[in-house]
Design a protein around this motif. Structure first.
Motif, PDB file in Angstrom:
ATOM      1  N   THR A  94       0.990  -1.195  -0.257  1.00  0.00           N
ATOM      2  CA  THR A  94      -0.098  -0.251  -0.557  1.00  0.00           C
ATOM      3  C   THR A  94       0.736   1.402   0.002  1.00  0.00           C
ATOM      4  O   THR A  94       0.547   2.608   0.064  1.00  0.00           O
ATOM      5  CB  THR A  94      -1.192   0.344   0.650  1.00  0.00           C
ATOM      6  OG1 THR A  94      -0.075   0.033   2.621  1.00  0.00           O
ATOM      7  CG2 THR A  94      -2.150  -1.343   1.125  1.00  0.00           C
ATOM      8  N   MET A  95       1.416   0.987   0.298  1.00  0.00           N
ATOM      9  CA  MET A  95       3.249   2.451   0.304  1.00  0.00           C
ATOM     10  C   MET A  95       4.432   1.743  -0.538  1.00  0.00           C
ATOM     11  O   MET A  95       5.066   1.020   0.110  1.00  0.00           O
ATOM     12  CB  MET A  95       3.722   3.034   1.432  1.00  0.00           C
ATOM     13  CG  MET A  95       4.832   4.105   1.506  1.00  0.00           C
ATOM     14  SD  MET A  95       4.782   4.780   3.063  1.00  0.00           S
ATOM     15  CE  MET A  95       3.313   5.291   3.330  1.00  0.00           C
ATOM     16  N   VAL A  96       4.651   2.398  -1.771  1.00  0.00           N
ATOM     17  CA  VAL A  96       5.953   2.115  -1.952  1.00  0.00           C
ATOM     18  C   VAL A  96       7.339   3.213  -1.889  1.00  0.00           C
ATOM     19  O   VAL A  96       6.987   4.328  -1.759  1.00  0.00           O
ATOM     20  CB  VAL A  96       6.261   1.587  -3.306  1.00  0.00           C
ATOM     21  CG1 VAL A  96       5.727   0.563  -3.928  1.00  0.00           C
ATOM     22  CG2 VAL A  96       5.305   2.959  -4.812  1.00  0.00           C
ATOM     23  N   ARG A  97       8.543   2.487  -2.195  1.00  0.00           N
ATOM     24  CA  ARG A  97       9.667   4.132  -1.500  1.00  0.00           C
ATOM     25  C   ARG A  97      10.559   4.156  -2.674  1.00  0.00           C
ATOM     26  O   ARG A  97      11.087   3.193  -2.609  1.00  0.00           O
ATOM     27  CB  ARG A  97      10.178   3.237  -0.685  1.00  0.00           C
ATOM     28  CG  ARG A  97       9.379   2.839   1.024  1.00  0.00           C
ATOM     29  CD  ARG A  97      10.335   3.066   2.384  1.00  0.00           C
ATOM     30  NE  ARG A  97      10.529   1.484   2.415  1.00  0.00           N
ATOM     31  CZ  ARG A  97      10.359   0.203   2.207  1.00  0.00           C
ATOM     32  NH1 ARG A  97       9.793   0.062   2.380  1.00  0.00           N
ATOM     33  NH2 ARG A  97      11.454  -0.893   1.924  1.00  0.00           N
ATOM     34  N   ILE A  98      10.260   5.003  -3.678  1.00  0.00           N
ATOM     35  CA  ILE A  98      11.076   5.299  -4.512  1.00  0.00           C
ATOM     36  C   ILE A  98      11.738   6.106  -4.891  1.00  0.00           C
ATOM     37  O   ILE A  98      11.757   7.631  -4.529  1.00  0.00           O
ATOM     38  CB  ILE A  98      10.180   5.386  -6.222  1.00  0.00           C
ATOM     39  CG1 ILE A  98       8.827   4.517  -6.079  1.00  0.00           C
ATOM     40  CG2 ILE A  98      10.553   5.605  -7.007  1.00  0.00           C
ATOM     41  CD1 ILE A  98       8.976   2.848  -5.890  1.00  0.00           C
ATOM     42  N   GLY A  99      13.445   6.058  -5.096  1.00  0.00           N
ATOM     43  CA  GLY A  99      14.582   7.142  -4.566  1.00  0.00           C
ATOM     44  C   GLY A  99      14.946   7.301  -5.979  1.00  0.00           C
ATOM     45  O   GLY A  99      14.550   8.739  -6.780  1.00  0.00           O
ATOM     46  N   THR A 100      15.573   6.590  -6.362  1.00  0.00           N
ATOM     47  CA  THR A 100      16.181   6.418  -7.985  1.00  0.00           C
ATOM     48  C   THR A 100      15.439   6.772  -8.613  1.00  0.00           C
ATOM     49  O   THR A 100      15.970   7.681  -9.420  1.00  0.00           O
ATOM     50  CB  THR A 100      17.313   4.920  -8.112  1.00  0.00           C
ATOM     51  OG1 THR A 100      17.896   5.009  -6.915  1.00  0.00           O
ATOM     52  CG2 THR A 100      17.838   5.443  -9.120  1.00  0.00           C
ATOM     53  N   ALA A 101      14.409   5.915  -9.032  1.00  0.00           N
ATOM     54  CA  ALA A 101      13.621   6.786 -10.482  1.00  0.00           C
ATOM     55  C   ALA A 101      12.871   8.084 -10.389  1.00  0.00           C
ATOM     56  O   ALA A 101      12.683   8.409 -10.912  1.00  0.00           O
ATOM     57  CB  ALA A 101      12.609   5.464 -10.134  1.00  0.00           C
ATOM     58  N   ILE A 102      12.801   8.341  -9.122  1.00  0.00           N
ATOM     59  CA  ILE A 102      12.503   9.875  -9.654  1.00  0.00           C
ATOM     60  C   ILE A 102      13.514  10.772  -9.080  1.00  0.00           C
ATOM     61  O   ILE A 102      14.067  11.906  -9.467  1.00  0.00           O
ATOM     62  CB  ILE A 102      11.776   9.896  -7.701  1.00  0.00           C
ATOM     63  CG1 ILE A 102      10.221   9.091  -7.382  1.00  0.00           C
ATOM     64  CG2 ILE A 102      11.849  11.301  -7.802  1.00  0.00           C
ATOM     65  CD1 ILE A 102      10.117   9.325  -6.235  1.00  0.00           C
ATOM     66  N   PHE A 103      14.659  10.519  -7.792  1.00  0.00           N
ATOM     67  CA  PHE A 103      16.133  11.795  -8.580  1.00  0.00           C
ATOM     68  C   PHE A 103      17.802  11.598  -8.272  1.00  0.00           C
ATOM     69  O   PHE A 103      18.030  11.897  -8.602  1.00  0.00           O
ATOM     70  CB  PHE A 103      16.165  11.878  -6.457  1.00  0.00           C
ATOM     71  CG  PHE A 103      15.704  12.585  -5.684  1.00  0.00           C
ATOM     72  CD1 PHE A 103      14.867  13.736  -5.694  1.00  0.00           C
ATOM     73  CD2 PHE A 103      13.865  11.338  -4.956  1.00  0.00           C
ATOM     74  CE1 PHE A 103      13.299  14.074  -4.733  1.00  0.00           C
ATOM     75  CE2 PHE A 103      13.323  12.446  -4.405  1.00  0.00           C
ATOM     76  CZ  PHE A 103      13.004  13.500  -4.374  1.00  0.00           C
ATOM     77  N   GLY A 104      17.248  10.116  -9.356  1.00  0.00           N
ATOM     78  CA  GLY A 104      18.739   9.487 -10.034  1.00  0.00           C
ATOM     79  C   GLY A 104      19.529   8.745  -8.706  1.00  0.00           C
ATOM     80  O   GLY A 104      19.259   8.756  -7.417  1.00  0.00           O
TER      81      GLY A 104
END
Length: 226
Positions: free
Chosen positions: A207-217
């Motif tokens: 119900t929650m995904v934690r996305i870093g690289t795909a957003i900020f590089g």
């Protein structure tokens, strides 16, 4: 180079497609933008693009961003040391990495009565590796029972970080654990899935995904102090 706005749009589209493939409503999946080690300027760009929730690993780095940025919801997703609990209890909206009754009691005791209860997730060690943070699946129910009695905490569910390339069984074990405790403790959040396994996580109930690289590089290599 794509902008933060474009990256966010692409990730949101991935969430929609993954939810549709799983027969779920994409509105039931929250996007947490993992901004750890990225400058406040990029967080501000994401905020301007409509992203509100941000995940940080390092307390001091997060506090500096909080001073510069208003209107964001802050989640601690990294390990929490006992000597940092007061700062976290006073400034964060969520702590996703609770893995002991000791840490939970400190957070509850240090959360001001002038603030809403602190949202917390129990971090589960689904890999079984001793070097990984989190509690064993067999210990989650007991910790959940203890936390549910702490007045300044609001237990929302579970968080896990499956190892890269984890088998489907890891995700299904976590989903089963979550579903088994959901009714008893009124869980509404299962935080699992990152840039590389977003689709699999959503297919298995995230119900929650934690996305870093795909957003900020890619993250900066130099890590700030915790």
């Amino acid at each position: 180079m794509r902008s933060i706005h474009d990256n966010l749009q692409a990730v949101r589209q991935r969430i929609v497609r993954a939810a549709q493939a799983a027969g779920r409503d994409a509105a039931g999946v929250t996007l947490l933008a993992v901004s750890k080690t990225h400058p406040a300027a990029l967080v501000e760009q994401a905020l301007a693009a409509g992203q509100r929730a941000f995940g940080e690993n390092y307390v001091q780095e997060a506090l500096e961003k909080m001073e510069a940025i208003r209107g964001a919801e802050w989640h601690l997703i990294g390990p929490l040391q006992s000597n940092k609990t007061r700062m976290v209890a006073e400034r964060f909206d969520w702590v996703q990495s609770v893995d002991s009754e000791k840490i939970a009691r400190r957070l509850s005791g240090q959360r001001s009565g002038h603030l809403p209860p602190l949202n917390v997730l129990i971090q589960v060690n689904v890999s079984g590796e001793g070097s990984k943070s989190g509690v064993a699946p067999s210990e989650v129910a007991g910790l959940a029972l203890s936390i549910s009695k702490m007045p300044r905490l609001k237990l929302r569910g579970l968080m896990a970080i499956p190892e890269p390339g984890a088998e489907l069984s890891r995700y299904r074990e976590l989903k089963s654990l979550y579903e088994g405790l959901k009714g008893r403790f009124h869980f509404d959040t299962l935080s699992v899935g990152m840039s590389d396994d977003l689709e699999l996580a959503i297919a298995e109930g995230a119900t929650m995904v934690r996305i870093g690289t795909a957003i900020f590089g890619a993250r900066e290599k130099v890590r700030p102090a915790a």
